[in-house]
Design a protein around this motif. Structure first.
Motif, mmCIF file in Angstrom:
data_model
loop_
_atom_site.group_PDB
_atom_site.id
_atom_site.type_symbol
_atom_site.label_atom_id
_atom_site.label_comp_id
_atom_site.label_asym_id
_atom_site.label_seq_id
_atom_site.Cartn_x
_atom_site.Cartn_y
_atom_site.Cartn_z
ATOM 1 N N ALA A 1 23.103 33.485 12.936
ATOM 2 C CA ALA A 1 24.418 32.882 13.181
ATOM 3 C C ALA A 1 24.316 31.363 13.105
ATOM 4 O O ALA A 1 23.244 30.780 13.288
ATOM 5 C CB ALA A 1 24.952 33.305 14.539
ATOM 6 N N ARG A 2 25.447 30.722 12.837
ATOM 7 C CA ARG A 2 25.506 29.264 12.756
ATOM 8 C C ARG A 2 26.259 28.651 13.924
ATOM 9 O O ARG A 2 25.935 27.561 14.386
ATOM 10 C CB ARG A 2 26.218 28.818 11.468
ATOM 11 N N ILE A 3 27.308 29.359 14.368
ATOM 12 C CA ILE A 3 28.236 28.768 15.329
ATOM 13 C C ILE A 3 28.493 29.704 16.501
ATOM 14 O O ILE A 3 28.677 30.914 16.314
ATOM 15 C CB ILE A 3 29.581 28.429 14.641
ATOM 16 N N ILE A 4 28.486 29.137 17.692
ATOM 17 C CA ILE A 4 28.963 29.822 18.896
ATOM 18 C C ILE A 4 29.971 28.875 19.530
ATOM 19 O O ILE A 4 29.622 27.769 19.945
ATOM 20 C CB ILE A 4 27.823 30.120 19.882
ATOM 21 N N GLU A 5 31.219 29.296 19.607
ATOM 22 C CA GLU A 5 32.288 28.396 20.045
ATOM 23 C C GLU A 5 33.189 29.056 21.082
ATOM 24 O O GLU A 5 33.604 30.204 20.921
ATOM 25 C CB GLU A 5 33.134 27.959 18.842
ATOM 26 N N LEU A 6 33.482 28.338 22.134
ATOM 27 C CA LEU A 6 34.407 28.801 23.167
ATOM 28 C C LEU A 6 35.752 28.121 22.940
ATOM 29 O O LEU A 6 35.825 26.897 22.814
ATOM 30 C CB LEU A 6 33.876 28.433 24.552
ATOM 31 N N ARG A 7 36.813 28.915 22.872
ATOM 32 C CA ARG A 7 38.161 28.389 22.674
ATOM 33 C C ARG A 7 39.019 28.736 23.893
ATOM 34 O O ARG A 7 39.119 29.900 24.272
ATOM 35 C CB ARG A 7 38.793 28.945 21.399
ATOM 36 N N ILE A 8 39.615 27.717 24.460
ATOM 37 C CA ILE A 8 40.433 27.886 25.662
ATOM 38 C C ILE A 8 41.867 27.482 25.351
ATOM 39 O O ILE A 8 42.116 26.376 24.861
ATOM 40 C CB ILE A 8 39.892 27.028 26.821
ATOM 41 N N LYS B 1 38.388 23.381 22.273
ATOM 42 C CA LYS B 1 37.227 24.050 21.688
ATOM 43 C C LYS B 1 35.942 23.369 22.152
ATOM 44 O O LYS B 1 35.898 22.150 22.300
ATOM 45 C CB LYS B 1 37.288 24.008 20.157
ATOM 46 N N PHE B 2 34.906 24.194 22.347
ATOM 47 C CA PHE B 2 33.596 23.636 22.684
ATOM 48 C C PHE B 2 32.520 24.431 21.973
ATOM 49 O O PHE B 2 32.465 25.654 22.058
ATOM 50 C CB PHE B 2 33.338 23.662 24.188
ATOM 51 N N LEU B 3 31.651 23.717 21.250
ATOM 52 C CA LEU B 3 30.571 24.339 20.493
ATOM 53 C C LEU B 3 29.284 24.394 21.313
ATOM 54 O O LEU B 3 28.755 23.354 21.711
ATOM 55 C CB LEU B 3 30.322 23.553 19.204
ATOM 56 N N PHE B 4 28.813 25.589 21.568
ATOM 57 C CA PHE B 4 27.529 25.763 22.227
ATOM 58 C C PHE B 4 26.402 25.777 21.200
ATOM 59 O O PHE B 4 25.258 25.484 21.513
ATOM 60 C CB PHE B 4 27.507 27.056 23.045
ATOM 61 N N LEU B 5 26.744 26.132 19.970
ATOM 62 C CA LEU B 5 25.794 26.123 18.867
ATOM 63 C C LEU B 5 26.526 25.724 17.601
ATOM 64 O O LEU B 5 27.603 26.237 17.309
ATOM 65 C CB LEU B 5 25.159 27.512 18.682
#
Length: 203
Positions: A143-150, A161-165
């Motif tokens: 995977a390239r991206i892990i993103e939390l969207r609130i 949005k916040f990118l953990f990865l």
């Protein structure tokens, strides 16, 4: 002068030069790190933010904080352009975790949050809490991206949005970097789910 002596001198000079360059790089990184930390402390003080929980990306450019006293989430992005975003948790209505644009977990301020909490109480783990949330997982090896969207109840700024990865090339899911990022993202998604559940019960 003997050729062997000349060679030894050249090798010694190369070693000293390499050591000097590495030392300069280390000092530069330390100064850059301290600069970032001072910037973060300044922003936290400005918002009178009491940190209970935090996460920072390995490059130290992206940070997310939770203030339990005032029920707020703060994200700080030190990459260009610099950006700071403040979220009042009582306005959160939806939270979703993505991996490479595929939804893994999603939770909204509604009855399904209760199911998530019950699952967490029975199982006693983040995985159990996740089991109570609706969503789907894309099973691939990298995977390239892990993103939390609130999503919040706001007209002008409804999405955060916040990118953990964030990698330009995929990394294996068995890697330490991926595992750490995913574990943190799951913890934060669960935290937001709990906050939505509490806010719903208080209404």
């Amino acid at each position: 002068m003997d050729a062997k002596v000349i060679v030894l001198i050249i090798i010694l000079l190369c070693v000293l030069f390499t050591w000097f360059v590495n030392r300069l790089k280390k000092r530069s990184k330390e100064k850059e790190f301290e600069k970032k930390q001072n910037k973060i402390r300044s922003i936290l003080d400005e918002h009178q933010f009491t940190v209970l929980r935090r996460f920072s990306t390995p490059n130290d450019y992206h940070h997310i904080f939770y203030d339990d006293e005032n029920k707020r989430i703060l994200t700080i992005h030190l990459s260009e352009p610099e950006k700071t975003e403040l979220i009042n948790t009582n306005k959160i209505i939806h939270c979703e975790l993505f991996e490479d644009e595929s939804s893994i977990i999603k939770s909204s301020r509604g009855p399904q949050i209760g199911g998530a909490i019950v699952g967490g109480i029975i199982g006693g783990s983040t995985g159990a809490i996740i089991g109570g949330l609706s969503g789907e997982s894309k099973q691939t090896g990298a995977a390239r991206i892990i993103e939390l969207r609130i999503t919040v109840d706001e007209i002008l700024k409804p999405l955060f949005k916040f990118l953990f990865l964030h990698r330009y090339t995929p990394i294996e899911k068995t890697s330490t970097e991926y595992q750490k990022a995913m574990n943190e993202a799951l913890e934060w998604q669960s935290l937001v789910a709990v906050l939505m559940y509490r806010n719903r019960n208080e209404q």
